[in-house]
Enzyme design. Sequence first.
Site, PDB file in Angstrom:
ATOM      1  N   LYS A 108       0.498  -1.543  -0.350  1.00 39.06           N
ATOM      2  CA  LYS A 108      -0.505  -0.259  -0.126  1.00 39.06           C
ATOM      3  C   LYS A 108       1.234   1.351  -0.123  1.00 39.06           C
ATOM      4  O   LYS A 108       2.089   1.218   0.399  1.00 39.06           O
ATOM      5  CB  LYS A 108      -0.789  -0.210   1.435  1.00 39.06           C
ATOM      6  CG  LYS A 108      -0.042  -0.569   2.276  1.00 39.06           C
ATOM      7  CD  LYS A 108       0.421   0.135   3.185  1.00 39.06           C
ATOM      8  CE  LYS A 108       0.717   1.743   3.098  1.00 39.06           C
ATOM      9  NZ  LYS A 108       1.771   3.009   3.626  1.00 39.06           N
ATOM     10  N   ASP A 118       0.348   7.870   4.251  1.00 36.35           N
ATOM     11  CA  ASP A 118       1.416   6.631   4.056  1.00 36.35           C
ATOM     12  C   ASP A 118       0.960   6.063   4.820  1.00 36.35           C
ATOM     13  O   ASP A 118       0.317   5.066   5.336  1.00 36.35           O
ATOM     14  CB  ASP A 118       3.216   7.275   3.378  1.00 36.35           C
ATOM     15  CG  ASP A 118       3.045   5.641   3.356  1.00 36.35           C
ATOM     16  OD1 ASP A 118       3.644   5.343   4.708  1.00 36.35           O
ATOM     17  OD2 ASP A 118       3.396   4.780   2.135  1.00 36.35           O
TER      18      ASP A 118
HETATM   19  N1  LIG Z   1       8.296   1.778   6.082  1.00 35.83           N
HETATM   20  C1  LIG Z   1       7.532   1.628   6.391  1.00 35.83           C
HETATM   21  O1  LIG Z   1       6.882   1.078   7.906  1.00 35.83           O
HETATM   22  C2  LIG Z   1       5.909   0.859   5.890  1.00 35.83           C
HETATM   23  C3  LIG Z   1       6.078   1.155   4.519  1.00 35.83           C
HETATM   24  N2  LIG Z   1       4.922   0.646   3.848  1.00 35.83           N
HETATM   25  C4  LIG Z   1       4.998   0.786   2.534  1.00 35.83           C
HETATM   26  O2  LIG Z   1       5.954   0.455   1.534  1.00 35.83           O
HETATM   27  C5  LIG Z   1       6.462   1.038   0.473  1.00 35.83           C
HETATM   28  C6  LIG Z   1       7.988   1.327   0.725  1.00 35.83           C
HETATM   29  O3  LIG Z   1       8.054   1.535   1.598  1.00 35.83           O
HETATM   30  P1  LIG Z   1       9.659   1.393   2.982  1.00 35.83           P
HETATM   31  O4  LIG Z   1       9.670   0.397   2.693  1.00 35.83           O
HETATM   32  O5  LIG Z   1       9.265   2.244   4.001  1.00 35.83           O
HETATM   33  O6  LIG Z   1      10.615   2.361   1.447  1.00 35.83           O
HETATM   34  P2  LIG Z   1      12.109   2.165   1.160  1.00 35.83           P
HETATM   35  O7  LIG Z   1      12.322   4.357   0.789  1.00 35.83           O
HETATM   36  O8  LIG Z   1      12.987   1.891   2.512  1.00 35.83           O
HETATM   37  O9  LIG Z   1      12.426   0.972   0.293  1.00 35.83           O
HETATM   38  C7  LIG Z   1      12.032   1.398  -0.898  1.00 35.83           C
HETATM   39  C8  LIG Z   1      12.494   0.290  -1.548  1.00 35.83           C
HETATM   40  O10 LIG Z   1      13.053   0.348  -3.076  1.00 35.83           O
HETATM   41  C9  LIG Z   1      13.649   0.330  -3.839  1.00 35.83           C
HETATM   42  N3  LIG Z   1      14.028   1.018  -5.621  1.00 35.83           N
HETATM   43  C10 LIG Z   1      13.004   2.082  -5.747  1.00 35.83           C
HETATM   44  N4  LIG Z   1      12.728   2.021  -6.830  1.00 35.83           N
HETATM   45  C11 LIG Z   1      13.324   0.545  -7.159  1.00 35.83           C
HETATM   46  C12 LIG Z   1      13.356   1.030  -8.579  1.00 35.83           C
HETATM   47  N5  LIG Z   1      12.038   1.193  -9.922  1.00 35.83           N
HETATM   48  N6  LIG Z   1      13.126  -0.931  -9.046  1.00 35.83           N
HETATM   49  C13 LIG Z   1      14.132  -1.236  -8.283  1.00 35.83           C
HETATM   50  N7  LIG Z   1      13.930  -1.030  -6.100  1.00 35.83           N
HETATM   51  C14 LIG Z   1      13.584   0.665  -6.358  1.00 35.83           C
HETATM   52  C15 LIG Z   1      14.784   0.795  -3.507  1.00 35.83           C
HETATM   53  O11 LIG Z   1      16.190   1.311  -3.792  1.00 35.83           O
HETATM   54  C16 LIG Z   1      14.264   0.974  -2.150  1.00 35.83           C
HETATM   55  O12 LIG Z   1      15.305  -0.284  -1.306  1.00 35.83           O
HETATM   56  C17 LIG Z   1       5.695   2.098   0.591  1.00 35.83           C
HETATM   57  O13 LIG Z   1       4.316   2.156  -0.069  1.00 35.83           O
HETATM   58  C18 LIG Z   1       5.130   2.079   1.563  1.00 35.83           C
HETATM   59  O14 LIG Z   1       3.905   2.632   2.015  1.00 35.83           O
HETATM   60  C19 LIG Z   1       4.147  -0.614   4.622  1.00 35.83           C
HETATM   61  C20 LIG Z   1       4.266  -1.208   5.775  1.00 35.83           C
HETATM   62  C21 LIG Z   1       5.020  -0.027   6.954  1.00 35.83           C
HETATM   63  O1  LIG Z   2       2.249   1.172   5.712  1.00 37.49           O
HETATM   64  C1  LIG Z   2       2.826   1.964   7.064  1.00 37.49           C
HETATM   65  O2  LIG Z   2       2.677   1.325   8.613  1.00 37.49           O
HETATM   66  C2  LIG Z   2       3.495   1.877   9.217  1.00 37.49           C
HETATM   67  C3  LIG Z   2       3.817   1.930  10.189  1.00 37.49           C
HETATM   68  O3  LIG Z   2       5.203   1.123   9.673  1.00 37.49           O
HETATM   69  C4  LIG Z   2       3.179   1.314  11.464  1.00 37.49           C
HETATM   70  O4  LIG Z   2       2.669  -0.151  10.657  1.00 37.49           O
HETATM   71  C5  LIG Z   2       4.593   3.470   8.174  1.00 37.49           C
HETATM   72  O5  LIG Z   2       4.433   4.577   8.409  1.00 37.49           O
HETATM   73  C6  LIG Z   2       3.587   3.435   7.046  1.00 37.49           C
HETATM   74  O6  LIG Z   2       4.729   3.246   5.494  1.00 37.49           O
END
Ligand SMILES: NC(=O)C1=CN([C@@H]2O[C@H](COP(=O)(O)OP(=O)(O)OC[C@H]3O[C@@H](n4cnc5c(N)ncnc54)[C@H](O)[C@@H]3O)[C@@H](O)[C@H]2O)C=CC1
Ligand SMILES: O=C1O[C@@H]([C@H](O)CO)[C@H](O)[C@H]1O
Length: 308
Positions: free
Chosen positions: A90, A168
Amino acid sequence: MQPIRLGLVGYGKIAQDQHVPAIKANSGFQLVAVATQGKPCAGVENFQSLTELLANGPAVDAIAFCTPPQGRFALVQEALAAGKHVLVEKPPCATLGEALALVDQAQAQGVSALFAWHSRYAPGIEAARDWLASRTLQSVQIDWKEDVRKWHPGQTWIWQPGGLGVFDPGINALSIVTHLLALPLFVEAAELRVPNNCQSPIAASIKMSDARHLDVRAEFDFDHGHDELWSIEVRCAEGVLRLDNGGALLSIDGVRQTVSEEGEYAAVYRHFQQLIGAKASDLDVQPLRLVADSFFVGSRVAVEAFYD
Ligand SMILES: NC(=O)C1=CN([C@@H]2O[C@H](COP(=O)(O)OP(=O)(O)OC[C@H]3O[C@@H](n4cnc5c(N)ncnc54)[C@H](O)[C@@H]3O)[C@@H](O)[C@H]2O)C=CC1
Ligand SMILES: O=C1O[C@@H]([C@H](O)CO)[C@H](O)[C@H]1O
């Protein structure tokens, strides 16, 4: 039965924190390749791009997408065009139009696709939904507050157009509420508080309702203290239901209820496996529609600059 051969795109925070551990714990999947622009994933073949993975990598049946929402649309389109099942973190895309196009393409390709609203799989959600199904709802209060520096350290994409800012995490609360309630929600008003050096809000207040004029309010904050507040309170004629800790805890009239012991991402991958087996998809765009509508009707208030 052979495990589903899985590729993963975007080996960043959530892939490392949740996806790879959940994949490794599910014998129905085998992670065989990663395409990422950051640090490589140990134990599998790594590629710089999805295109390279599909052209030169090991055979895969499905792809999990953990990239930022900006640019994800073209990546998922590429995987669908290659006939791969897809699991999409998401929010599914940076825009509602992109998400709707993926729904159509997945159906046309005849593959399984999942928009993985992970908070819908929190332990207390299904029991809450079952209890609410026979109750007379009066109001819903959502408080979804966390520290972006803890959950998105150094991630500049989240403050850029399409990164959604506080929506987000806030979209997780909307994914729960749209799953709990029987009727579609509409955004009546919103206030988006945008730091003067950012393109997306750091906080937001939203007023929503449904066809029965249910009063639904949400307060989102990305600059909250270290102890998160992820709660949803539903006041009914018959009593008060509360989800706390993102849906991991459920109480009714202050009494803690028994909930599932399965973690969010274990349940997400179990659901994806079931969809593939049933040649089905699960592609809900309602949470993203509410975010889009909040941006449509939201008033903007400039607040002080944000620095990570
Ligand atoms: N950070 C969190 O706690 C959470 C994040 N998410 C969701 O997951 C998604 C990613 O979030 P994060 O992991 O925190 O971000 P992040 O920035 O840590 O990771 C994104 C990754 O995607 C890679 N990337 C970007 N463009 C790319 C491409 N064209 N091809 C291959 N790799 C590519 C980057 O190198 C990076 O390793 C978002 O949509 C976020 O809403 C969901 C739950 C929790
Ligand atoms: O999807 C997401 O969850 C929170 C956090 O990781 C709690 O689960 C984060 O800010 C958001 O990208």
